[in-house]
Design a protein around this motif. Structure first.
Motif, PDB file in Angstrom:
ATOM      1  N   SER A  27       0.844  -1.192   0.000  1.00 54.90           N
ATOM      2  CA  SER A  27       0.000   0.000   0.000  1.00 54.90           C
ATOM      3  C   SER A  27       0.880   1.242   0.000  1.00 54.90           C
ATOM      4  CB  SER A  27      -0.924   0.016   1.214  1.00 54.90           C
ATOM      5  OG  SER A  27      -1.660   1.230   1.268  1.00 54.90           O
ATOM      6  N   ASP A  28       0.381   2.321  -0.648  1.00 54.64           N
ATOM      7  CA  ASP A  28       1.127   3.588  -0.653  1.00 54.64           C
ATOM      8  C   ASP A  28       0.345   4.692   0.049  1.00 54.64           C
ATOM      9  OD1 ASP A  28      -0.880   4.034  -2.470  1.00 54.64           O
ATOM     10  OD2 ASP A  28       0.416   4.757  -4.089  1.00 54.64           O
ATOM     11  N   HIS A  29      -0.498   4.319   1.024  1.00 51.64           N
ATOM     12  CA  HIS A  29      -1.339   5.324   1.674  1.00 51.64           C
ATOM     13  C   HIS A  29      -0.545   6.295   2.545  1.00 51.64           C
ATOM     14  CE1 HIS A  29      -1.041   2.113   4.715  1.00 51.64           C
ATOM     15  NE2 HIS A  29      -1.273   3.040   5.624  1.00 51.64           N
ATOM     16  N   GLU A  30       0.707   5.987   2.839  1.00 53.06           N
ATOM     17  CA  GLU A  30       1.553   6.901   3.609  1.00 53.06           C
ATOM     18  C   GLU A  30       2.605   7.580   2.736  1.00 53.06           C
ATOM     19  OE1 GLU A  30       1.562   5.375   8.144  1.00 53.06           O
ATOM     20  OE2 GLU A  30       2.755   4.116   6.786  1.00 53.06           O
ATOM     21  N   GLY A  31       2.368   7.575   1.428  1.00 56.64           N
ATOM     22  CA  GLY A  31       3.249   8.317   0.519  1.00 56.64           C
ATOM     23  C   GLY A  31       4.103   7.454  -0.368  1.00 56.64           C
ATOM     24  N   TYR A  32       4.700   6.385   0.185  1.00 54.38           N
ATOM     25  CA  TYR A  32       5.516   5.450  -0.575  1.00 54.38           C
ATOM     26  C   TYR A  32       4.959   4.042  -0.377  1.00 54.38           C
ATOM     27  CZ  TYR A  32       9.024   9.078  -1.318  1.00 54.38           C
ATOM     28  OH  TYR A  32       9.667  10.229  -1.691  1.00 54.38           O
ATOM     29  N   ALA A  33       5.038   3.239  -1.420  1.00 50.72           N
ATOM     30  CA  ALA A  33       4.531   1.874  -1.320  1.00 50.72           C
ATOM     31  C   ALA A  33       5.436   1.054  -0.415  1.00 50.72           C
ATOM     32  CB  ALA A  33       4.437   1.239  -2.706  1.00 50.72           C
ATOM     33  N   ASN A  34       4.851   0.463   0.621  1.00 57.55           N
ATOM     34  CA  ASN A  34       5.550  -0.422   1.536  1.00 57.55           C
ATOM     35  C   ASN A  34       4.651  -1.607   1.857  1.00 57.55           C
ATOM     36  OD1 ASN A  34       8.308   0.596   2.626  1.00 57.55           O
ATOM     37  ND2 ASN A  34       7.046   2.461   2.534  1.00 57.55           N
ATOM     38  N   ILE A  35       5.170  -2.552   2.598  1.00 59.57           N
ATOM     39  CA  ILE A  35       4.409  -3.741   2.956  1.00 59.57           C
ATOM     40  C   ILE A  35       3.745  -3.532   4.310  1.00 59.57           C
ATOM     41  CG2 ILE A  35       4.559  -6.185   3.547  1.00 59.57           C
ATOM     42  CD1 ILE A  35       6.683  -6.512   1.450  1.00 59.57           C
ATOM     43  N   TYR A  36       2.448  -3.834   4.353  1.00 55.82           N
ATOM     44  CA  TYR A  36       1.648  -3.727   5.562  1.00 55.82           C
ATOM     45  C   TYR A  36       0.934  -5.059   5.786  1.00 55.82           C
ATOM     46  CZ  TYR A  36       2.296   1.326   4.937  1.00 55.82           C
ATOM     47  OH  TYR A  36       2.827   2.575   4.790  1.00 55.82           O
ATOM     48  N   SER A  37       0.347  -5.210   6.960  1.00 55.00           N
ATOM     49  CA  SER A  37      -0.461  -6.399   7.237  1.00 55.00           C
ATOM     50  C   SER A  37      -1.611  -6.039   8.154  1.00 55.00           C
ATOM     51  CB  SER A  37       0.387  -7.514   7.866  1.00 55.00           C
ATOM     52  OG  SER A  37       0.714  -7.211   9.214  1.00 55.00           O
ATOM     53  N   THR A  38      -2.664  -6.846   8.073  1.00 54.66           N
ATOM     54  CA  THR A  38      -3.804  -6.716   8.967  1.00 54.66           C
ATOM     55  C   THR A  38      -4.255  -8.121   9.368  1.00 54.66           C
ATOM     56  OG1 THR A  38      -5.503  -6.815   7.238  1.00 54.66           O
ATOM     57  CG2 THR A  38      -4.576  -4.652   7.743  1.00 54.66           C
ATOM     58  N   THR A  39      -5.162  -8.169  10.310  1.00 53.85           N
ATOM     59  CA  THR A  39      -5.832  -9.429  10.607  1.00 53.85           C
ATOM     60  C   THR A  39      -6.874  -9.698   9.530  1.00 53.85           C
ATOM     61  OG1 THR A  39      -7.406  -8.236  12.004  1.00 53.85           O
ATOM     62  CG2 THR A  39      -5.460  -9.172  13.072  1.00 53.85           C
ATOM     63  N   ALA A  40      -7.476 -10.861   9.583  1.00 53.91           N
ATOM     64  CA  ALA A  40      -8.429 -11.243   8.544  1.00 53.91           C
ATOM     65  C   ALA A  40      -9.633 -10.326   8.498  1.00 53.91           C
ATOM     66  CB  ALA A  40      -8.878 -12.692   8.756  1.00 53.91           C
ATOM     67  N   ASP A  41      -9.975  -9.672   9.611  1.00 55.53           N
ATOM     68  CA  ASP A  41     -11.121  -8.770   9.620  1.00 55.53           C
ATOM     69  C   ASP A  41     -10.731  -7.321   9.326  1.00 55.53           C
ATOM     70  OD1 ASP A  41      -9.769  -8.117  11.901  1.00 55.53           O
ATOM     71  OD2 ASP A  41     -11.412  -8.559  13.286  1.00 55.53           O
ATOM     72  N   GLY A  42      -9.473  -7.104   8.939  1.00 56.70           N
ATOM     73  CA  GLY A  42      -9.022  -5.764   8.582  1.00 56.70           C
ATOM     74  C   GLY A  42      -8.500  -4.944   9.733  1.00 56.70           C
ATOM     75  N   GLY A  43      -8.361  -5.511  10.917  1.00 55.38           N
ATOM     76  CA  GLY A  43      -7.872  -4.754  12.062  1.00 55.38           C
ATOM     77  C   GLY A  43      -6.378  -4.919  12.278  1.00 55.38           C
ATOM     78  N   ASP A  44      -5.866  -4.172  13.264  1.00 58.08           N
ATOM     79  CA  ASP A  44      -4.463  -4.257  13.672  1.00 58.08           C
ATOM     80  C   ASP A  44      -3.514  -4.024  12.491  1.00 58.08           C
ATOM     81  OD1 ASP A  44      -2.259  -4.610  15.305  1.00 58.08           O
ATOM     82  OD2 ASP A  44      -2.275  -6.801  15.093  1.00 58.08           O
ATOM     83  N   LEU A  45      -3.641  -2.870  11.835  1.00 53.26           N
ATOM     84  CA  LEU A  45      -2.780  -2.525  10.704  1.00 53.26           C
ATOM     85  C   LEU A  45      -1.351  -2.301  11.184  1.00 53.26           C
ATOM     86  CD1 LEU A  45      -2.483  -1.738   7.683  1.00 53.26           C
ATOM     87  CD2 LEU A  45      -3.010   0.623   8.371  1.00 53.26           C
ATOM     88  N   ARG A  46      -0.397  -2.977  10.540  1.00 54.90           N
ATOM     89  CA  ARG A  46       1.022  -2.833  10.870  1.00 54.90           C
ATOM     90  C   ARG A  46       1.829  -2.555   9.606  1.00 54.90           C
ATOM     91  NH1 ARG A  46       1.906  -8.314  14.544  1.00 54.90           N
ATOM     92  NH2 ARG A  46       0.170  -7.963  16.036  1.00 54.90           N
ATOM     93  N   ARG A  47       2.890  -1.782   9.795  1.00 51.12           N
ATOM     94  CA  ARG A  47       3.822  -1.503   8.692  1.00 51.12           C
ATOM     95  C   ARG A  47       5.097  -2.290   8.932  1.00 51.12           C
ATOM     96  NH1 ARG A  47       5.629   4.478   6.415  1.00 51.12           N
ATOM     97  NH2 ARG A  47       7.572   3.840   5.390  1.00 51.12           N
ATOM     98  N   HIS A  48       5.611  -2.930   7.862  1.00 52.61           N
ATOM     99  CA  HIS A  48       6.759  -3.823   8.013  1.00 52.61           C
ATOM    100  C   HIS A  48       8.006  -3.365   7.265  1.00 52.61           C
ATOM    101  CE1 HIS A  48       4.223  -6.888   9.958  1.00 52.61           C
ATOM    102  NE2 HIS A  48       3.299  -6.548   9.071  1.00 52.61           N
TER     103      HIS A  48
END
Length: 672
Positions: free
Chosen positions: A203-224
């Motif tokens: 996702s590039d929602h913070e300006g640059y494309a990086n790898i993120y993850s969430t739980t199956a229900d879309g919660g607990d967004l993390r940047r890696h």
């Protein structure tokens, strides 16, 4: 030791190895790095590899037989096997639990951006649809969860795009046919991947494309990852680690350890595609201009500038031969210099180049992206417009630049100097829907509006004898009935027009009586003996506009000499066999309108892109008209002079030179 780094793309991993793409071939390297080994060297390109979970087979997109099709081969290398025959944009996206390859393809779809998922056995056979709706990617997760990627192309192709076709990820179970969109992330998403119970994606929602993850229900967004120079691109996983490329390098992300590292690769290759080679210059011609006497031409191909005689002699490169792009090059009449737009140093600007010595002089200042450029007949001035909708006048003697006009509504639509270099005609928007013709007096810097536009007036051109100003205008309202439904439209709406510059001058379309046989030269024929002074009476000048006695059409370019006016025009055509990005003028025909007998003649009928004249041809002398080598148009990649058979060798489409291509030079310039 890392040596000779390459450009690495589309990594995939399984069983401790990475397969990636470089030089349009597949390469294999250990996950921890080392010496890369080439796997393919076929007739076509290979891209987008995907390793099977057991690491034994790699599926990839190949073009061995022309189209993008799915091929498989042993992961260690070996013969390839073709799986699909879809003749469409197709790529492998996953392996099923049964060992089949899942592909995404737009085969049979009404829009090329619409992709569906299919299952293809490794043994071959007809692709079977998964019936999951439009999707570019699929990832199989825990508890029979599936993540579908829709519009999940590479975000780097359109950075920070937030429009309606941005990438989306939908999560659900195929057996229930219920999917929910991953919301709450205002970015362009791509590459959905499952590792354990978490969904990873780009996702590039913070300006640059990086790898993120969430739980199956879309919660607990993390940047890696934390890349802020290049986008993370084309990520892939084996269920344990994620591989991706950023810039030209490969990276490995281990979510369990929350660590990422660049893969050190020792890469040894001949680098065939990076070697200097020669390409057919005619395939990349973008611009040309004839010299004042019509015996030389400036040609721009692949951004490089060349100077050559029209019929014989060497082809001389001008300026910096590699790493600099030139465009809008113009001869300066009476001088051995040319004026061009160059991006030498990283920013575009105006440069003077001596065609004999090669010496260059750069005009000071930055004036935006130059859209049009022209030089006066006496070589003292130049004028240019830019993407800011500004018009500038350049004094080539003092290198001073003066802004003449600007618009907040639209671009400058044509620039032309009078033959005596005292006047500058141009078209400029006064509203978002209308543009008028204006004339600027260079000595006094006074500007006059000379037309009252209905919609758009454009492409003003001075008669070299100082009698008329010609222009194109959208002001013909002759409605045409639609043949399939009850409706009216204006598919053409354009015509060329003339303005008598002196209030006592008659319309050019009122002929004077003449004897059966003319004796002696006309005023127009002898007009090149001295430069006529252009006198303009501005009182009621807008009321003197008269249309040419020709049919309405779609007109593209306008030029003239003392005895004739030239234009390119096309007729409305269907859009099924053309693209939105096609150049409309490339379908035009080249027409000549004689001011002596008021007759229109077709000079060329197929694939005409912009034509050119030398300033000398505008004098209208008989010598010029006899051979007429100075009116040249481009026809299907060849420069063709009118009446070319009059001179031996003219009109023959034979390659005079090949353009040297040094692939690394533009890269160095772009990233320096």
């Amino acid at each position: 030791m890392i040596e000779q780094p390459g450009y690495y793309r589309y990594p995939t991993t399984a069983q401790g190895h990475i397969i990636f793409v470089s030089e349009d071939d597949l390469w294999r390297v250990p996950l921890t790095g080392g010496t890369a080994r080439r796997l393919t060297a076929g007739w076509g390109t290979a891209s987008r590899p995907l390793l099977s979970p057991d690491g034994s087979t790699v599926a990839f997109v190949g073009r061995e037989e022309g189209d993008n099709e799915i091929y498989i081969m042993p992961a260690q290398g070996g013969p390839i096997t073709r799986l699909t025959y879809l003749a469409a944009n197709t790529q492998p996206v996953a392996f099923s639990s049964e060992g089949d390859v899942i592909i995404s393809s737009n085969a049979g779809q009404p829009f090329r951006s619409l992709f569906m998922l299919y299952r293809v056995p490794l043994s071959g056979g007809e692709p079977k649809p998964l019936n999951l709706g439009p999707a570019n990617n699929i990832a199989f997760g825990p508890n029979q969860l599936v993540a579908l990627g829709r519009n999940t192309a590479d975000p780097a192709r359109w950075k920070r795009y937030r429009g309606g076709t941005r990438g989306q990820i939908w999560i659900g179970r195929p057996d229930t046919a219920h999917f929910e969109r991953l919301d709450g992330i205002n970015g362009n998403l791509a590459s959905p991947m499952w590792i354990g119970s978490r969904l990873y994606f780009i996702s590039d929602h913070e300006g640059y494309a990086n790898i993120y993850s969430t739980t199956a229900d879309g919660g607990d967004l993390r940047r890696h990852t934390d890349h802020e120079t290049y986008y993370v691109r084309n990520a892939s996983t084996d269920g344990r680690v994620i591989v991706y490329h950023a810039g030209a390098d490969l990276y490995v992300l281990d979510p369990a350890q929350n660590q990422e590292s660049m893969v050190p690769i020792a890469y040894y290759s001949q680098r065939t595609q990076a070697e200097t080679h020669y390409v057919p210059a005619a395939d990349y011609w973008t611009e040309y201009q004839l010299s004042e006497q019509g015996d030389h031409v400036l040609i721009t191909t692949r951004g490089k500038l060349y100077y050559m005689g029209n019929w014989e002699g060497p082809c001389t490169p001008l300026g910096v031969t590699q790493g600099v792009r030139y465009r809008l090059s113009r001869f300066i009449p009476g001088q051995d210099r040319i004026l061009t737009v160059s991006d030498d140093g990283g920013e575009e600007g105006l440069e003077l180049i001596d065609v004999k010595t090669g010496a260059t002089t750069r005009l000071p200042g930055h004036h935006g992206e130059i859209a049009a450029l022209t030089v006066s007949a006496n070589g003292a001035f130049a004028a240019f417009s830019n993407e800011r909708h500004e018009l500038w006048l350049v004094d080539l003697g003092t290198f001073s630049v003066l802004q003449i006009d600007a618009s907040a509504y639209g671009p400058v639509r044509g620039i032309d100097f009078s033959k005596d270099s005292q006047w500058l005609a141009y078209a400029l928007h006064s509203t978002s829907k209308t543009s008028a013709i204006k004339i600027h007096h260079i000595p006094s810097h006074e500007t006059h509006t000379v037309t009252q536009p209905v919609l758009v007036d454009q492409n003003p051109v001075f008669d070299p004898s100082g009698r008329y100003l010609y222009f194109l205008s959208h002001r013909v309202f002759n409605p045409v009935y639609d043949n399939l439904r009850f409706d009216l439209g204006f598919p053409s709406g354009m015509m060329p027009y003339a303005i008598p510059l002196q209030k006592d001058r008659r319309s050019p379309f009122q002929l004077d009586p003449h004897p059966l046989q003319e004796n002696g030269a006309s005023a127009a024929d002898s007009s090149d003996k001295e430069t006529p002074t252009t006198v303009i009476d501005f009182e009621d000048i807008a009321s003197r506009v008269v249309p040419f006695p020709v049919r309405e059409g779609i007109y593209h370019q306008l030029a003239c000499d003392a005895n004739a006016v030239y234009w390119t025009m096309s007729v409305p055509h269907g859009s099924l066999q053309s693209s939105f990005f096609d150049e409309e003028g490339a379908r035009a025909t080249l027409q000549q309108f004689s001011l002596k007998d008021l007759k229109e003649e077709t000079l060329a009928t197929t694939a005409i892109s912009p034509f050119g004249q030398s300033s000398g041809s505008r004098s209208g002398s008989r010598t010029h008209q006899r051979i007429d080598p100075r009116k040249v148009f481009r026809n299907r990649g060849a420069f063709v002079p009118r009446n070319a058979g009059a001179v031996p060798g003219m009109g023959q489409s034979q390659p005079r030179y090949g353009a040297p291509a040094v692939p690394r030079a533009p890269w160095v310039c772009a990233h320096s």
